[in-house]
Design a protein around this motif. Structure first.
Motif, PDB file in Angstrom:
ATOM      1  N   HIS A 151      -3.390   2.898  -1.330  1.00 26.88           N
ATOM      2  CA  HIS A 151      -3.931   1.789  -2.125  1.00 26.88           C
ATOM      3  C   HIS A 151      -2.813   0.795  -2.456  1.00 26.88           C
ATOM      4  N   GLY A 152      -3.203  -0.385  -2.828  1.00 30.88           N
ATOM      5  CA  GLY A 152      -2.269  -1.422  -3.241  1.00 30.88           C
ATOM      6  C   GLY A 152      -3.055  -2.614  -3.752  1.00 30.88           C
ATOM      7  N   PHE A 153      -2.350  -3.583  -4.314  1.00 35.22           N
ATOM      8  CA  PHE A 153      -3.042  -4.786  -4.790  1.00 35.22           C
ATOM      9  C   PHE A 153      -2.126  -5.991  -4.710  1.00 35.22           C
ATOM     10  N   LYS A 154      -2.761  -7.141  -4.669  1.00 35.50           N
ATOM     11  CA  LYS A 154      -2.064  -8.419  -4.825  1.00 35.50           C
ATOM     12  C   LYS A 154      -3.042  -9.394  -5.448  1.00 35.50           C
ATOM     13  N   VAL A 155      -2.500 -10.456  -6.014  1.00 32.92           N
ATOM     14  CA  VAL A 155      -3.326 -11.508  -6.612  1.00 32.92           C
ATOM     15  C   VAL A 155      -3.182 -12.743  -5.751  1.00 32.92           C
ATOM     16  N   PRO A 156      -4.257 -13.134  -5.055  1.00 33.72           N
ATOM     17  CA  PRO A 156      -4.166 -14.357  -4.262  1.00 33.72           C
ATOM     18  C   PRO A 156      -4.118 -15.582  -5.174  1.00 33.72           C
ATOM     19  N   PRO A 166       0.829  -1.209   0.000  1.00 33.39           N
ATOM     20  CA  PRO A 166       0.000   0.000   0.000  1.00 33.39           C
ATOM     21  C   PRO A 166       0.867   1.264   0.000  1.00 33.39           C
ATOM     22  N   HIS A 167       0.463   2.210  -0.840  1.00 30.42           N
ATOM     23  CA  HIS A 167       1.222   3.438  -1.063  1.00 30.42           C
ATOM     24  C   HIS A 167       0.253   4.524  -1.527  1.00 30.42           C
ATOM     25  N   THR A 168       0.772   5.720  -1.752  1.00 35.84           N
ATOM     26  CA  THR A 168      -0.020   6.812  -2.305  1.00 35.84           C
ATOM     27  C   THR A 168       0.733   7.420  -3.481  1.00 35.84           C
ATOM     28  N   HIS A 169      -0.007   8.139  -4.307  1.00 35.00           N
ATOM     29  CA  HIS A 169       0.591   8.948  -5.365  1.00 35.00           C
ATOM     30  C   HIS A 169       0.183  10.392  -5.105  1.00 35.00           C
ATOM     31  N   ALA A 170       1.112  11.306  -5.232  1.00 32.72           N
ATOM     32  CA  ALA A 170       0.814  12.716  -4.994  1.00 32.72           C
ATOM     33  C   ALA A 170       0.216  13.396  -6.220  1.00 32.72           C
ATOM     34  N   ASP A 171       0.474  12.809  -7.407  1.00 27.44           N
ATOM     35  CA  ASP A 171       0.179  13.553  -8.631  1.00 27.44           C
ATOM     36  C   ASP A 171      -0.784  12.884  -9.601  1.00 27.44           C
TER      37      ASP A 171
END
Length: 120
Positions: free
Chosen positions: A89-94, A47-52
């Motif tokens: 937000h972030g993602f993974k594929v189980p 999980p991370h963010t984007h500023a732009d």
């Protein structure tokens, strides 16, 4: 500038044994990536963010595990999630029996440069 048309399987391709990523569009206003992940699973970015820019996901096939803010949930076909600037937000594929396909859309564009850097 002319428009963009990519047929199935077309686009700038980055592939390994776990996943295939196609850059379907790389425009100043929009970057569209098509991910296909094989059933073994895949740990996407923490999980991370984007500023732009806004980072969004549309699940086409299979199931994606998404984090949005403080919530983590499973998302099946037809699910759309968007994280505007500053939203975690972030993602993974189980692991699952079949492939997972999803679109990852960044607006405005420019994220294709990061994808190329990560796959160099």
């Amino acid at each position: 500038m002319d428009g963009i048309k990519n047929d199935p399987g077309e686009g700038e391709r980055f592939e390994n044994e776990i996943r295939t990523v196609l850059i379907k569009a790389a425009l100043p206003d929009l970057t569209v990536l098509e991910f296909t992940v094989h059933g073994e699973g895949y740990d996407g970015p923490d999980p991370h963010t984007h500023a732009d820019h806004t980072d969004s996901f549309y699940v086409v096939e299979g199931e994606l595990e998404l984090t949005l803010g403080d919530e983590t949930f499973r998302a099946g076909p037809g699910t759309f999630v968007a994280a505007p600037p500053g939203v975690r937000h972030g993602f993974k594929v189980p692991p699952q029996p079949g492939p997972v396909r999803f679109l990852n859309v960044h607006a405005p564009g420019g994220f294709e440069h990061e994808m190329r850097r990560m796959n160099a």
